[in-house]
Design a protein around this motif. Structure first.
Motif, PDB file in Angstrom:
ATOM      1  N   ASN A  53     -14.567 -37.920   3.327  1.00 44.98           N
ATOM      2  CA  ASN A  53     -13.782 -39.143   3.548  1.00 44.98           C
ATOM      3  C   ASN A  53     -12.606 -38.894   4.483  1.00 44.98           C
ATOM      4  OD1 ASN A  53     -12.638 -37.477   1.551  1.00 44.98           O
ATOM      5  ND2 ASN A  53     -11.443 -39.159   0.715  1.00 44.98           N
ATOM      6  N   SER A  54     -12.373 -37.652   4.841  1.00 46.01           N
ATOM      7  CA  SER A  54     -11.287 -37.311   5.756  1.00 46.01           C
ATOM      8  C   SER A  54     -11.834 -36.750   7.071  1.00 46.01           C
ATOM      9  CB  SER A  54     -10.349 -36.295   5.099  1.00 46.01           C
ATOM     10  OG  SER A  54      -9.209 -36.085   5.894  1.00 46.01           O
ATOM     11  N   LEU A  55     -12.726 -35.762   6.966  1.00 47.80           N
ATOM     12  CA  LEU A  55     -13.425 -35.223   8.136  1.00 47.80           C
ATOM     13  C   LEU A  55     -14.803 -34.761   7.700  1.00 47.80           C
ATOM     14  CD1 LEU A  55     -13.394 -34.417  11.151  1.00 47.80           C
ATOM     15  CD2 LEU A  55     -12.647 -32.146  10.414  1.00 47.80           C
ATOM     16  N   GLY A  56     -15.823 -35.386   8.231  1.00 47.34           N
ATOM     17  CA  GLY A  56     -17.189 -35.001   7.902  1.00 47.34           C
ATOM     18  C   GLY A  56     -17.544 -33.641   8.474  1.00 47.34           C
ATOM     19  N   LEU A  57     -18.492 -32.980   7.835  1.00 45.03           N
ATOM     20  CA  LEU A  57     -18.936 -31.675   8.302  1.00 45.03           C
ATOM     21  C   LEU A  57     -19.763 -31.794   9.586  1.00 45.03           C
ATOM     22  CD1 LEU A  57     -19.895 -29.865   4.969  1.00 45.03           C
ATOM     23  CD2 LEU A  57     -17.797 -29.662   6.308  1.00 45.03           C
ATOM     24  N   GLN A  58     -19.879 -30.661  10.261  1.00 45.05           N
ATOM     25  CA  GLN A  58     -20.590 -30.654  11.544  1.00 45.05           C
ATOM     26  C   GLN A  58     -22.095 -30.487  11.348  1.00 45.05           C
ATOM     27  OE1 GLN A  58     -21.267 -27.556  15.158  1.00 45.05           O
ATOM     28  NE2 GLN A  58     -19.125 -27.834  14.580  1.00 45.05           N
ATOM     29  N   PRO A  59     -22.893 -31.431  11.847  1.00 40.89           N
ATOM     30  CA  PRO A  59     -24.342 -31.213  11.857  1.00 40.89           C
ATOM     31  C   PRO A  59     -24.676 -30.018  12.764  1.00 40.89           C
ATOM     32  CG  PRO A  59     -23.826 -33.539  12.215  1.00 40.89           C
ATOM     33  CD  PRO A  59     -22.537 -32.776  12.346  1.00 40.89           C
ATOM     34  N   LYS A  60     -25.627 -29.217  12.339  1.00 37.12           N
ATOM     35  CA  LYS A  60     -26.010 -28.052  13.144  1.00 37.12           C
ATOM     36  C   LYS A  60     -26.562 -28.467  14.504  1.00 37.12           C
ATOM     37  CE  LYS A  60     -26.883 -25.055   9.170  1.00 37.12           C
ATOM     38  NZ  LYS A  60     -27.902 -24.354   8.341  1.00 37.12           N
ATOM     39  N   ALA A  61     -27.104 -29.671  14.575  1.00 37.67           N
ATOM     40  CA  ALA A  61     -27.685 -30.141  15.834  1.00 37.67           C
ATOM     41  C   ALA A  61     -26.631 -30.534  16.861  1.00 37.67           C
ATOM     42  CB  ALA A  61     -28.596 -31.347  15.566  1.00 37.67           C
ATOM     43  N   THR A  62     -25.390 -30.732  16.420  1.00 42.59           N
ATOM     44  CA  THR A  62     -24.358 -31.242  17.321  1.00 42.59           C
ATOM     45  C   THR A  62     -24.180 -30.351  18.560  1.00 42.59           C
ATOM     46  OG1 THR A  62     -23.184 -32.295  15.493  1.00 42.59           O
ATOM     47  CG2 THR A  62     -21.922 -31.895  17.505  1.00 42.59           C
ATOM     48  N   LYS A  63     -24.198 -29.053  18.335  1.00 41.11           N
ATOM     49  CA  LYS A  63     -23.992 -28.131  19.451  1.00 41.11           C
ATOM     50  C   LYS A  63     -25.042 -28.322  20.540  1.00 41.11           C
ATOM     51  CE  LYS A  63     -22.463 -23.995  18.647  1.00 41.11           C
ATOM     52  NZ  LYS A  63     -22.352 -22.554  18.263  1.00 41.11           N
ATOM     53  N   SER A  64     -26.301 -28.500  20.150  1.00 43.66           N
ATOM     54  CA  SER A  64     -27.353 -28.657  21.165  1.00 43.66           C
ATOM     55  C   SER A  64     -27.226 -29.987  21.893  1.00 43.66           C
ATOM     56  CB  SER A  64     -28.734 -28.540  20.514  1.00 43.66           C
ATOM     57  OG  SER A  64     -28.963 -29.609  19.613  1.00 43.66           O
ATOM     58  N   TYR A  65     -26.775 -31.035  21.174  1.00 46.19           N
ATOM     59  CA  TYR A  65     -26.564 -32.334  21.829  1.00 46.19           C
ATOM     60  C   TYR A  65     -25.457 -32.236  22.881  1.00 46.19           C
ATOM     61  CZ  TYR A  65     -29.458 -35.197  18.661  1.00 46.19           C
ATOM     62  OH  TYR A  65     -30.497 -35.784  17.969  1.00 46.19           O
ATOM     63  N   ILE A  66     -24.375 -31.558  22.543  1.00 48.20           N
ATOM     64  CA  ILE A  66     -23.272 -31.400  23.499  1.00 48.20           C
ATOM     65  C   ILE A  66     -23.670 -30.459  24.626  1.00 48.20           C
ATOM     66  CG2 ILE A  66     -20.911 -30.528  23.785  1.00 48.20           C
ATOM     67  CD1 ILE A  66     -20.296 -31.578  20.979  1.00 48.20           C
ATOM     68  N   ASN A  67     -24.383 -29.375  24.274  1.00 50.51           N
ATOM     69  CA  ASN A  67     -24.814 -28.425  25.299  1.00 50.51           C
ATOM     70  C   ASN A  67     -25.717 -29.080  26.339  1.00 50.51           C
ATOM     71  OD1 ASN A  67     -23.381 -26.240  24.396  1.00 50.51           O
ATOM     72  ND2 ASN A  67     -25.078 -25.336  23.236  1.00 50.51           N
TER      73      ASN A  67
END
Length: 432
Positions: A53-67
């Protein structure tokens, strides 16, 4: 045993770790936990993370989407606007349909842009139009501070005293939650003076989920515009923004929508305003007709729908992180997430109740339909020392002054075992 009704399915909760593990084994969404980075302590043990409710955890896929976007930028330069795997020029359109599903809206009503409080200001430019007799703004008395600061500054911007122009919907003496009858009474007395009702869809402190449709209908009955800050609602509860009839809503994406600290926000404008070019608003080249945007010298031509409130071309790296999360939401469906959320939270409530009412007080509504996954806990005679001890014990929760610990078992990555472990650690600290 503790019994509760969740979506007409009778769920019976039991004590003991084995019960929690059994629930996790039977959870059809259990695999999604493995798709997130779970914070660990110095010894490599997973922490119990209860602050989605304050900061959600990082999906492991996020790095590949940004990369992907970094690679396209490196390899294509400016051509990436049209030639990238996910072309940057229309990138926000890749998010619209999924985001609309999350908040219960039509695609024409939703846009991802700016940040939360910026969007609130842009919405008030359009939907707060004070006159000499109708100029007041109504908010809940314990609104999130940024909302209060924003509406006060809007009052001052229009030359209105921010104390005289602000009406607060307050809880009754000795209570924490807000009562709709009190809101009705305020509107009966001041309805013809109120230009805007702006309420947090889910209150950040108590976790109370308001009836958006009821509030909107009441406000419109008195001629008020109605908007909601859904920062604690988007990705958490069934907002049904279109059906609510609200004029506008805003929300962030870094809490339940797991898009990273300070990421871009979302905005809803009801479709009845979609083609109204007479609405006052701030504009920029991204709210101009897409077909002629790059002609540069044309007169401004307003885009219809929520897109018509954009100003600038958006930060693609932030949108890539949002896309990573929304693709997961689209895969699971908000309905299944809410179903699991209710089970987790009622189980959490059941375990806390075992500690005794003379020790624990839950100020969040008991009715699952009037809350999301957050429970706001008051522990009698406790201060922030208790929260600090919980942190040392491996529980990441959230302290809010003066005396509340907020915990949110988030359905995408929290488990029944997490909930069990949290309460066991809390019990051990209280028994010290």
């Amino acid at each position: 045993m503790f019994e509760t009704e969740n979506k007409n399915t009778l769920s019976t909760y039991k004590l003991g770790l084995e019960y929690a593990l059994e629930q996790d084994r039977n959870d059809e969404l259990k695999s999604y936990r493995n798709q997130f980075h779970i914070p660990k302590d110095a010894g490599g043990n997973e922490l119990i993370y209860m602050t989605g409710n304050s900061l959600g955890l990082q999906p492991k896929a996020t790095k590949s989407y940004i990369n992907q976007e970094l690679e396209d930028w490196a390899n294509l330069g400016v051509e990436g606007h049209l030639e990238a795997k996910n072309p940057w020029l229309p990138y926000h359109e890749f998010l619209t349909e999924s985001m609309a599903k999350v908040v219960g809206a039509k695609p024409i009503e939703v846009i991802v842009m700016n940040t939360l409080t910026a969007n609130l200001h842009f919405m008030m430019v359009s939907f707060y139009q004070p006159t000499k007799t109708r100029y007041k703004i109504l908010i809940e008395s314990d609104a999130f501070p940024s909302d209060k600061y924003a509406v006060e500054s809007q009052l001052r911007h229009h030359g209105i005293d921010d104390k005289e122009g602000l009406i607060l919907w307050k809880p009754r003496k000795g209570e924490e939650l807000l009562n709709y009858e009190d809101l009705e009474a305020i509107l009966e007395t001041h309805g013809d003076e109120i230009a805007l009702i702006m309420i947090g869809g889910v209150n950040y402190y108590t976790g109370q989920f308001f009836d958006l449709k009821r509030i909107t209908k009441l406000g419109h009955q008195y001629g008020c515009k109605v908007g909601f800050d859904c920062a604690h609602g988007a990705g958490n509860v069934a907002l049904n923004l279109h059906d609510s009839g609200a004029d506008f809503a805003v929300w962030c994406t870094y809490k339940y929508l797991n898009s990273g600290p300070g990421s871009l926000a979302g905005c809803f404008v009801h479709e009845r305003h979609a083609y109204n070019k007479n609405l006052n608003r701030f504009t920029g080249w991204w709210s101009h007709n897409k077909q002629t945007r790059f002609n540069m010298r044309d007169e401004f031509d307003q885009l219809p729908g929520a897109e018509g409130w954009q100003l600038s071309n958006p930060p693609i790296l932030s949108m890539a992180a949002i896309k990573a999360s929304l693709d997961m939401f689209n895969e699971v469906g908000i309905e299944k997430l809410i179903e699991k959320s209710k089970k987790l939270t009622v189980y959490f409530e059941f375990l806390l109740n075992q500690l005794g009412e003379n020790v624990i007080s839950i100020i969040t509504p008991k009715n699952p339909k009037e809350r999301g996954c957050q429970l706001s806990i008051q522990v009698k005679n406790a201060n922030k020392t208790l929260h600090n001890k919980l942190t040392e014990a491996g529980v990441i929760s959230d302290w809010r002054e003066p005396d509340v610990i907020r915990c949110a078992p988030t359905p995408l990555y929290n488990s029944f075992e997490d909930v069990y472990g949290l309460v066991e650690k809390l019990k051990a600290i209280l028994n010290e």
